[in-house]
Each structure stands twice: as C-alpha cells, then as structure tokens.
Enzyme design. Sequence first.
Site, PDB file in Angstrom:
ATOM      1  N   GLU A   1     -16.423   1.612 -11.720  1.00  0.00           N
ATOM      2  CA  GLU A   1     -16.543   0.588 -12.772  1.00  0.00           C
ATOM      3  C   GLU A   1     -17.269  -0.595 -12.165  1.00  0.00           C
ATOM      4  O   GLU A   1     -16.883  -1.104 -11.117  1.00  0.00           O
ATOM      5  CB  GLU A   1     -15.152   0.145 -13.272  1.00  0.00           C
ATOM      6  CG  GLU A   1     -15.257  -0.964 -14.316  1.00  0.00           C
ATOM      7  CD  GLU A   1     -13.917  -1.575 -14.730  1.00  0.00           C
ATOM      8  OE1 GLU A   1     -12.940  -0.813 -14.925  1.00  0.00           O
ATOM      9  OE2 GLU A   1     -13.860  -2.814 -14.862  1.00  0.00           O
TER      10      GLU A   1
ATOM     11  N   GLU B   1       0.826  -1.210   0.000  1.00  0.00           N
ATOM     12  CA  GLU B   1       0.000   0.000   0.000  1.00  0.00           C
ATOM     13  C   GLU B   1       0.861   1.262   0.000  1.00  0.00           C
ATOM     14  O   GLU B   1       0.505   2.263  -0.627  1.00  0.00           O
ATOM     15  CB  GLU B   1      -0.944   0.013   1.210  1.00  0.00           C
ATOM     16  CG  GLU B   1      -2.107  -0.962   1.123  1.00  0.00           C
ATOM     17  CD  GLU B   1      -1.763  -2.384   1.568  1.00  0.00           C
ATOM     18  OE1 GLU B   1      -0.579  -2.629   1.923  1.00  0.00           O
ATOM     19  OE2 GLU B   1      -2.671  -3.241   1.564  1.00  0.00           O
TER      20      GLU B   1
END
Length: 556
Positions: free
Chosen positions: A336, A218
């Site tokens: 999306e 991350e």
Amino acid sequence: MAPLQALLLSTATVFSVVSAQPRFDFVRNNQVENSLRARAPNSSAIPIKATPAGAAGPVLDSFVTFSIELAFFPDFAGNKSHPNTFSDNLLNNLKDLQGTKPYIRVGGNTQDYALYDANLTTATRGVYIPSISLDYPRQLWIGPSFFESYNTWPGTKFIHGFNLAINGSTAITSTESIVPLACKALSNDNFLYWEMGNEPDLFKTSAQGIMRPKSWNEKDFAREWTGWVERVKKVVWEKCGEEWQDEEKFKWIAPSFAGTTNSLDAVKSWQAGLNKSKDIALFSSHNYIGGATQPGVTLANTLLNHTKTMLSVRDHTKEQKALKSVGMNLPYILGETNSLYNQGKPGLSNSFGAALWGLDFNLYCAATDIKRVHMHMGSNFRYASWQPVETNRTTMGTKAPYYGNIAVAASLGGSAEGDVRVQHVSLEKVTEAAYAVYKGEVLRRVVVVNMVQYNTSSTNPSTSTSTTATRGEETYTFSLPPSCAGRGVVQRLMANGSDAVTGITFNGYSYNYELDNGKPVLLGNVTRDEAVPVKRDGELEVRVPWSSAAVVQLEC
Ligand SMILES: *[C@@H]1O[C@H](CO)[C@@H](O)[C@H](O)[C@H]1NC(C)=O
Ligand SMILES: *[C@@H]1O[C@H](CO)[C@@H](O)[C@H](O)[C@H]1NC(C)=O
Ligand SMILES: *[C@@H]1O[C@H](CO)[C@@H](O)[C@H](O)[C@H]1NC(C)=O
Ligand SMILES: *[C@@H]1O[C@H](CO)[C@@H](O)[C@H](O)[C@H]1NC(C)=O
Ligand SMILES: *[C@@H]1O[C@H](CO)[C@@H](O)[C@H](O)[C@H]1NC(C)=O
Ligand SMILES: *[C@@H]1O[C@H](CO)[C@@H](O)[C@H](O)[C@H]1NC(C)=O
Ligand SMILES: *[C@@H]1O[C@H](CO)[C@@H](O)[C@H](O)[C@H]1NC(C)=O
Ligand SMILES: *[C@@H]1O[C@H](CO)[C@@H](O)[C@H](O)[C@H]1NC(C)=O
Ligand SMILES: *[C@@H]1O[C@H](CO)[C@@H](O)[C@H](O)[C@H]1NC(C)=O
Ligand SMILES: *[C@@H]1O[C@H](CO)[C@@H](O)[C@H](O)[C@H]1NC(C)=O
C-alpha cells in the site's frame, strides 16, 4: 490490443521499414549530418551502461498494481448485475503495456473495521464518525453480496485482507463466516494471496482509534498473527473444498506495516515468529511520501522533489538490508502506498505533479529492489488513480495519477515476461530524475522526469502570477552503448502544467472516462512517437519540457 502495446510489439517492423527510407527524415538535416559523421564521444554526456550490472534485481510481474480500500471495493469493481466496466478498461490498458492485469489488494484501514453481517442486503454498511474521518467509515459491515465484486474484472487476481485489529468473539465469528465466502469468490483463478491486518505497527498509536495496549510488542503481534492465520487455515481446509487444501496456495503477504519507524519493528517481528511461518509469500510494507495536512507540504517541496522520494524509499532499502541479515529472503513489496497519507491533498495529490511523482517514485522503487508497488485508492480519495462512481464530492473519471501508472507500465514494458531491471541514473538537480530499463542484458528504455514546477496559469497571462510565462525545457544528452545507434521513439507524459488536473496524456493518448469509458483515445493536438536519432557513438539528446516526462523506447 491498445495502440501503445501495438507500438511496442511492432518496433522491429517499424525499424526495418524506416531503414529502407531516408534515415531521420523527421529531424533537421544538420542533425542527420552530425549523426552520420564520426566524432569524439561527448565527455559531458550522461553515461548509460550497456548492461544491467549494478541495477536492482528483476521486478515481479504486474509491477503496476493497486490497493483498494476495502469499504470502497464494490464502488470500484461493481457487482454481478452492475460490473464497473470503466475500471476494467483502465486495468486492461495497463495489461496491454505490462502483459498482465494489475493485481488488486483489497484492504487498508477499513479491512480492520470490517465485520460480516449475513443479513445485509447491500454490499457494505458503513458508519462515518466525522471526528475520525469523513473519507471512510470507521465502522463497517459487509454482506454476502460484497464478494460479487471479486468476479467483475476478468483475469484479475486479488489479495483479500482480513481484520486483525478487532479481536473478540464477534471477530472470530465474522472471520470464520467470511473465509468460505472469500474462497468461493476467489475460486475462478483469481486468488493471489491473503493478508492478516493492516498496519499493525499503528495499532497502539492510531488517531483512528487505539486497538492495542502500550505494552503490545512484536512477540504479541507475531503470536496473534500466527494464531489468526491458523484459524483461517482451519476454515479453509474444512470449508473451501479440495482445491484449497494446498500449502502452496495458502500464502500471505505480511506484515503490512505502515512504515519503517513506527511502534513495531519489522526485523524484531520477523524474528519473533513471522520467520517460522512457511505461509508468507511476499514481505509487504507501506509508504507515503508525506502527509496531506503536514505543514510545508507543496508540489515543489514534496512531490516534485527527487531527494524527498529517494530518502523516503531508502528507509525501505535499510529495512530490506536489515531483514536480509536475519535471513528474510522473500521479495519485498509495497502493499500500500501513495503520495500523501490521509487520502491525499487536494491540488497536489490529484494533479499532474502527482503523476510525475508517481513515475519517479515507482521507478525509484524498482531501482532499489522493491519488486511490486500497490498504489492505494478509495472513492473520493484525492490521490486515487480514478474515481469509479459519481458522488457528491468527486466526479467519476480518470484522474491525473493514472497517467503516472501508465507511464510506469510503458517504462517497464512487458514485465510479465520476466527479467526487467531498472537502474537509477544520477542527475544533478533535485527536480530531475532518470532511469535506464533493461530487459535481460539489453538496454530497452531511458526515462527522464523533469519536475521543474510549471503552472498551467502561466500559460494564461491574465491569471499568471509568475514572471516567466514561457515553459522552459531541459535537453539531456545521454551516452548510450553504440549498439543502440539508429533511432529512439519518445513517448511523453504531458499536460499543460504540474497543477493541471485535466488534459493529461501519455504519448498522445487520453484514457478519460468521458471519451471512451477509459479506453485509449488518440488526441489530435498532442505529439506522439517522436523519433530521435541515436548517433553512431550512442549519443542521444532528449528535450524534456518542465513538468513533463519522456520515455525513450530504444532498439539496442
Ligand atoms: C554534450 O553534452 C552536454 C550535456 O551533457 C550538452 O550540453 C552539450 O551540448 C553536448 N555537446 C555536444 C557537442 O553535443
Ligand atoms: C440476522 O437475522 C436473523 C434472523 O432474523 C437474526 O437471528 C440474526 O440475529 C441477524 N443477524 C445479525 C448480525 O443481525
Ligand atoms: C449492485 O450494484 C447496483 C449499483 O450500484 C446496486 O443498485 C445493487 O443494489 C447492487 N446489488 C447488490 C446485490 O448489492
Ligand atoms: C486480543 O488483544 C489483546 C490485547 O488487546 C491480547 O491480549 C489478546 O491476546 C488478543 N486476543 C487474540 C485472540 O488475539
Ligand atoms: C527465527 O528467529 C529467531 C531469532 O533470531 C531464531 O531463534 C529462530 O530459530 C528463527 N526461526 C526460524 C524458523 O528461522
Ligand atoms: C527536497 O527534499 C529534501 C529532503 O526532504 C529537502 O531537504 C529539500 O529542502 C527539498 N527541496 C526543496 C526544493 O523543497
Ligand atoms: C453526499 O452523499 C453522502 C452519501 O450518499 C450523504 O451522506 C451526504 O449527505 C451528501 N452530502 C451532501 C452535501 O449532499
Ligand atoms: C505555481 O503555483 C503555486 C501554487 O499557487 C505557487 O506556489 C508557485 O510559486 C507557482 N510556481 C510558479 C513557477 O509559478
Ligand atoms: C492547455 O493549453 C492549451 C493551449 O493554451 C489550451 O488550448 C487547452 O485548453 C489547455 N488545456 C487545459 C485542460 O487547460
Ligand atoms: C487537446 O484536446 C483535448 C480534447 O479536446 C483537450 O481537453 C486538451 O486540453 C487539448 N490539449 C492541448 C494541449 O491543447
């Protein structure tokens, strides 16, 4: 103005006209009698709250929006000399219902493969690698004329997606070349946001190619994301002109993860540095309800399964909560999404069942604080709302999922005006779903989706394999606030069966390409605007045939 919008805008007039005539002349007389007689409320009726207390917060404008696979954007939008007016008509139909045109995110897998080639005389040049996918090019170059596609749909705003996956010097040169072209093309009041990378949480694992080492975490993602955003910013400030030198305008959607459980964690990414960025406008995640080739995926088990939809969306609810607890307070969207990943499954994702799923899924998102939903598509994708060009794989035309998009927009009404809130209404069965939609403090609509599978083949005894050839229906009795008494208007999402891929209508209208290039055409053989009485005590009965949905417009 499309007829649907005309109906919505003129409801007040319609109501005053009918009240001057014998009331409910459209229903059987005994129903009229019942409605006029004072009676005890039906205690087994499904209660609908008078106010949105407990509902999700208001959705954003253009709740119904799209995401277009970058490689196929020129197919969808066309170019300066050949604008795709069919696509534009389909977008305008949604504007007529929701008040603003859908926003378009131009991105997806191919956003991370796209490199700029100044010498290209076509909009794109793609190389397909059959072992990876026949559905989209695994290598992609875009040329100067690609950017023409940003100006073919008047009044449409866009999100342009940059590559993050390819990260060498070629990528730097490419992005630095693209930025001035993109901002020029997006200078006509048509810019919404930027996006850096598609689904970086799959960069280490993707079947389409591993783009980062196992150790990538991350912190690495947040550092790279920030670095690229800074690089884009530098070019925007240097090359895009004064109107772009504006922190308020320099806004992004992020992190655009594929899901909530992949190899990067959204909360950790937020804390690792995305939280430092003042440039993010919306927190964007992606979702698919299942996979096209997953074993056991069928209409009945997967798309027409309300439990499945709830469980899938609830992963985002959990993520939103976790993000809120670490101070992330941006609106959460699906940048999306669609039915089944890998571009959808034939016979499922392109069927009327997928339109019913789309209605249920989108309203469930709206009911759980997902503020906007970008339905993804590309040329030849099975789950696409429409096919913008004729190819040797797919006929150009309006596809079943589009009718689901229309039904969502009709359910939410003018979300552009603000304060549209959705409340999920619990029903018993896995094959049914209901929603109450409020505008401000007022109940405006009740929506019911009946997902009991009914096959079109059942209507034709010679091909029927089913024992019941008759299409059943369910009658839903709702208890609305008495202020809704009068009449409701039922608009149906309808087709011959959940497996139908043609003959689909919403409220009697077809939006098919072959009729009027995607503009609404009223068919004579389907009912529309059916009036139903809302009794004095607020009781409303709605019949909903198997594999269909009803949007009941109310005056409360
Ligand atoms: C009361 O509602 C139930 C369904 O919730 C319905 O089956 C029944 O017919 C209704 N009764 C009357 C008297 O309308
Ligand atoms: C484009 O053409 C120029 C001039 O012919 C050439 O120098 C350059 O390498 C070409 N660029 C690409 C990306 O092919
Ligand atoms: C514009 O689109 C048409 C139709 O697809 C195509 O023939 C033409 O080459 C395109 N123009 C450019 C500059 O890409
Ligand atoms: C490119 O990716 C590698 C990992 O594959 C990483 O070590 C490096 O920092 C990245 N470079 C940039 C400029 O983001
Ligand atoms: C981001 O989160 C980290 C870890 O919780 C924290 O140390 C840092 O102060 C936060 N930064 C901002 C700008 O909120
Ligand atoms: C619906 O989905 C849930 C959750 O995935 C599953 O447990 C259930 O078996 C499914 N029901 C049907 C009828 O397929
Ligand atoms: C279909 O069209 C594609 C792209 O134009 C082409 O590469 C392919 O060979 C065609 N396939 C057939 C079976 O004609
Ligand atoms: C509908 O068709 C599907 C696919 O052929 C089949 O699996 C299913 O059992 C049929 N359902 C009914 C109710 O006939
Ligand atoms: C739907 O069913 C009707 C009545 O059986 C039939 O006339 C019509 O052709 C069917 N439509 C499609 C698209 O199959
Ligand atoms: C209604 O008419 C249209 C256009 O002629 C046809 O495609 C469709 O199948 C018909 N629908 C029904 C339910 O008969």
